[in-house]
Enzyme design. Structure first.
Site, PDB file in Angstrom:
ATOM      1  N   GLU A   1       1.360  -3.982   5.271  1.00  0.00           N
ATOM      2  CA  GLU A   1       0.870  -3.102   4.216  1.00  0.00           C
ATOM      3  C   GLU A   1       1.974  -2.109   3.856  1.00  0.00           C
ATOM      4  O   GLU A   1       2.467  -1.384   4.723  1.00  0.00           O
ATOM      5  CB  GLU A   1      -0.374  -2.359   4.666  1.00  0.00           C
ATOM      6  CG  GLU A   1      -1.556  -3.265   4.974  1.00  0.00           C
ATOM      7  CD  GLU A   1      -2.736  -2.511   5.566  1.00  0.00           C
ATOM      8  OE1 GLU A   1      -2.761  -1.259   5.447  1.00  0.00           O
ATOM      9  OE2 GLU A   1      -3.614  -3.161   6.155  1.00  0.00           O
TER      10      GLU A   1
ATOM     11  N   ASP B   1      -5.471   9.918   4.742  1.00  0.00           N
ATOM     12  CA  ASP B   1      -4.381   9.819   5.705  1.00  0.00           C
ATOM     13  C   ASP B   1      -4.230  11.093   6.519  1.00  0.00           C
ATOM     14  O   ASP B   1      -4.406  12.198   6.019  1.00  0.00           O
ATOM     15  CB  ASP B   1      -3.066   9.510   4.976  1.00  0.00           C
ATOM     16  CG  ASP B   1      -3.097   8.150   4.307  1.00  0.00           C
ATOM     17  OD1 ASP B   1      -3.553   7.197   4.964  1.00  0.00           O
ATOM     18  OD2 ASP B   1      -2.686   8.041   3.137  1.00  0.00           O
TER      19      ASP B   1
END
Length: 257
Positions: free
Chosen positions: A46, A57
């Site tokens: 990814e 995140d």
């Protein structure tokens, strides 16, 4: 055949999916990192598209994204870096980024660029499933870009079944409702969640992400899904190590401890 589909048709378990942020630690790190990951036997990768407000995140990936933006990374620059990547990289590649950046680029342009570069799929954490179905699925299907949806411990069985029926590639099984970041072990509630999803016998394979950093966490993930996704731990090692080869070697060592 799409490379994601091909991978899961030949390997059903024990897969390793590594995330890193494009343009980090240096603007030109992207392709060397991909080459190093492939050499190390990683199954799927990814590539993170840096964004100024990455809400899902944790601090490690937020810091990497901020630095990548300072380095000059943009989505157009990333596609330029990837235009010849299939000359050296055979593993499935997935772009991971937020809708704002992709929307500014143009969703159809994004899918077209993915197709031209040999990108197999995309993960867009803030793209609601209903909006994907109504506005984006037809375009993504036209370019054979698999849009990977995320599920969490709070996702209902009905929604999981809908996602499973209307997407291809794999389902990203988020281990926690928190942001990304390494953990030492998963608790009993998380293990129960993994087992619940496994017992649903979905059409799509699942890969578990968030919190994987050592033997205990990767073993738990791989026992109850097709494999594990590792992001924060590898991104941290990218900052600490001189080369991506050293970073992936240290990651593999940590996964055995």
């Amino acid at each position: 055949m799409n490379r994601i589909t091909q991978l899961f048709s030949t390997k059903k378990s024990g897969l390793l999916d590594i995330y890193f942020c494009a343009g980090y630690p240096h603007l030109d790190s992207t392709v060397p990192t991909l080459n190093a990951l492939q050499q190390a036997g990683v199954d799927i990768c990814e590539i993170g598209i840096p964004f100024s407000d990455p809400m899902a995140d944790g601090p490690v990936i937020q810091t990497a994204a901020t630095q990548a933006l300072k380095n000059g990374m943009t989505l157009a620059t990333l596609f330029d870096q990837l235009k010849d990547v299939r000359a050296s990289v055979a593993m499935p590649l997935v772009l991971m980024g937020y809708l704002n950046v992709i929307y500014q680029y143009g969703f159809e342009n994004f899918c077209k660029s993915c197709s031209e570069c040999g990108i197999d799929g995309a993960i867009i954490p803030d793209l609601p499933f209903d909006v994907y179905m109504d506005e984006y699925k037809e375009i993504a299907d036209r370019y054979d870009v698999k849009i990977i949806m995320l599920i969490t411990p709070e996702t209902s069985e009905e929604r999981i079944r809908l996602i499973d029926q209307n997407t291809e590639g794999f389902i990203y099984e988020v281990s926690t409702d928190a942001t990304t970041g390494a953990q030492n072990e998963y608790g009993p509630d998380t293990i129960a969640y993994f087992k619940r999803i496994q017992d649903m016998h979905l059409n799509n394979p699942t890969l578990v992400g968030f919190g994987i950093s050592n033997k205990a966490t990767i073993t738990a993930a791989q026992q109850h899904s097709a494999g594990a996704i590792i992001g924060s731990k590898f991104v941290r090692l990218m900052a600490e190590c001189a080369t991506p080869e050293e970073a992936i070697a240290q990651l593999k060592e940590a996964l055995n401890q």
